[in-house]
Design a protein around this motif. Sequence first.
Motif, PDB file in Angstrom:
ATOM      1  N   LYS A 195     -76.057  55.693  20.570  1.00 57.42           N
ATOM      2  CA  LYS A 195     -75.319  54.772  21.303  1.00 57.42           C
ATOM      3  C   LYS A 195     -73.739  55.224  21.573  1.00 57.42           C
ATOM      4  CE  LYS A 195     -77.038  50.451  19.311  1.00 57.42           C
ATOM      5  NZ  LYS A 195     -76.787  49.204  18.497  1.00 57.42           N
ATOM      6  N   PRO A 196     -73.150  55.269  22.364  1.00 60.03           N
ATOM      7  CA  PRO A 196     -73.478  54.227  23.561  1.00 60.03           C
ATOM      8  C   PRO A 196     -74.483  54.991  24.371  1.00 60.03           C
ATOM      9  CG  PRO A 196     -71.525  55.068  24.134  1.00 60.03           C
ATOM     10  CD  PRO A 196     -71.749  55.531  22.759  1.00 60.03           C
ATOM     11  N   ALA A 197     -75.566  54.315  24.956  1.00 61.36           N
ATOM     12  CA  ALA A 197     -76.666  54.972  25.867  1.00 61.36           C
ATOM     13  C   ALA A 197     -75.848  55.236  27.256  1.00 61.36           C
ATOM     14  CB  ALA A 197     -77.934  54.027  26.002  1.00 61.36           C
ATOM     15  N   MET A 198     -76.026  56.433  27.589  1.00 60.08           N
ATOM     16  CA  MET A 198     -75.671  56.923  29.172  1.00 60.08           C
ATOM     17  C   MET A 198     -76.771  56.897  29.953  1.00 60.08           C
ATOM     18  SD  MET A 198     -72.522  57.959  28.551  1.00 60.08           S
ATOM     19  CE  MET A 198     -72.414  56.541  27.465  1.00 60.08           C
ATOM     20  N   THR A 199     -76.534  56.772  31.187  1.00 65.92           N
ATOM     21  CA  THR A 199     -77.682  56.633  32.213  1.00 65.92           C
ATOM     22  C   THR A 199     -78.500  57.815  32.465  1.00 65.92           C
ATOM     23  OG1 THR A 199     -76.065  57.262  33.985  1.00 65.92           O
ATOM     24  CG2 THR A 199     -76.349  54.969  33.695  1.00 65.92           C
ATOM     25  N   GLU A 200     -77.992  58.758  32.055  1.00 63.61           N
ATOM     26  CA  GLU A 200     -78.388  60.118  32.139  1.00 63.61           C
ATOM     27  C   GLU A 200     -79.752  60.143  30.891  1.00 63.61           C
ATOM     28  OE1 GLU A 200     -74.547  61.539  30.773  1.00 63.61           O
ATOM     29  OE2 GLU A 200     -75.529  60.103  32.220  1.00 63.61           O
ATOM     30  N   ASP A 201     -79.419  59.741  29.768  1.00 62.79           N
ATOM     31  CA  ASP A 201     -80.247  59.542  28.610  1.00 62.79           C
ATOM     32  C   ASP A 201     -81.402  58.798  28.969  1.00 62.79           C
ATOM     33  OD1 ASP A 201     -78.576  61.295  27.228  1.00 62.79           O
ATOM     34  OD2 ASP A 201     -77.316  59.731  26.471  1.00 62.79           O
ATOM     35  N   LEU A 202     -81.087  57.520  29.474  1.00 64.05           N
ATOM     36  CA  LEU A 202     -81.968  56.436  29.904  1.00 64.05           C
ATOM     37  C   LEU A 202     -83.012  57.143  30.899  1.00 64.05           C
ATOM     38  CD1 LEU A 202     -79.812  53.353  30.079  1.00 64.05           C
ATOM     39  CD2 LEU A 202     -81.270  53.966  28.180  1.00 64.05           C
ATOM     40  N   ARG A 203     -82.458  57.559  32.026  1.00 62.45           N
ATOM     41  CA  ARG A 203     -83.256  58.219  32.833  1.00 62.45           C
ATOM     42  C   ARG A 203     -84.110  59.418  32.396  1.00 62.45           C
ATOM     43  NH1 ARG A 203     -79.619  59.132  36.105  1.00 62.45           N
ATOM     44  NH2 ARG A 203     -79.883  57.134  37.480  1.00 62.45           N
ATOM     45  N   SER A 204     -83.689  60.069  31.450  1.00 57.93           N
ATOM     46  CA  SER A 204     -84.647  61.172  30.641  1.00 57.93           C
ATOM     47  C   SER A 204     -85.676  60.631  30.088  1.00 57.93           C
ATOM     48  CB  SER A 204     -83.808  61.979  30.047  1.00 57.93           C
ATOM     49  OG  SER A 204     -84.781  62.939  29.144  1.00 57.93           O
TER      50      SER A 204
END
Length: 269
Positions: A101-110
């Motif tokens: 946390k906090p979850a970044m969009t690039e982390d979620l996309r990966s």
Amino acid sequence: MKILIVDDEYAALRDLDRALRKVVPEAEILMVDEVETAIALCKERPFDVVFLDINMPEKDGLTLAKEMKQIQPMMNIVMVTAYPQYALDAMKLYVSDYILKPAMTEDLRSALAHLRNPVRRNRKGLYVRCFGNFEVFWDGEVVRFNRAKVKELFAYLIDRNGSTATNAELRAVLWKDEVSDDQKQRKYFAQIVYELRQKLEELGCGDILAQSRDSYALIPEKIPCDYYLARQQDADAIAGYEGEYMNQYEWAVHRLGSLNYELRPGEMR
């Protein structure tokens, strides 16, 4: 894609929901802040991915992840936490990813691009799941049976894989010694069979149940089922087998030996 987010903090739920909607705007996303509600939802409907917070007051995320995988073996678990020291324990559970946390969009996309189990398109019509808990789905939603015995009768006939089962055999499995009055048991069984047939007719698949005098069977060729598909060497179905089969029924334990031999031959040596 169906996604469930579990976190006891509303702000964290909201932030992750917003980030995920940027990455997968077409996804169906549900947010839950209570552990028991999350478990109930997993029993009711399939999820492709679950994002779990590790530190929650009711039950820690690692324990919850184990319970959810028992219910839905093909579910992808992504742990989301502010504490990196739990990463190793999380990976031992065969989770798909571990995000800080906090979850970044690039982390979620990966994370979504490298899921451990493939995301299947929504199944239309009937689908039967035997690995983990036994469940019946229609168009991706759990089928509700009015009586637990109706569902168990269907499960036992699925397990028979097309072989017939007599009236006496089925009654012995369903009730053991619960109903001592033979006439009463016969009437009750007739009602159970009637309700199963009625449910199948309601779903438009009444032709999968065959009856001959005093015996019953299902027609496997007409039933999409992970157990049947795995025995036909379907890779996705085999991947969903984690050593559990119709967990809620004691009589189903007998099947584990043959399943382990067929689907996990390397572990049997």
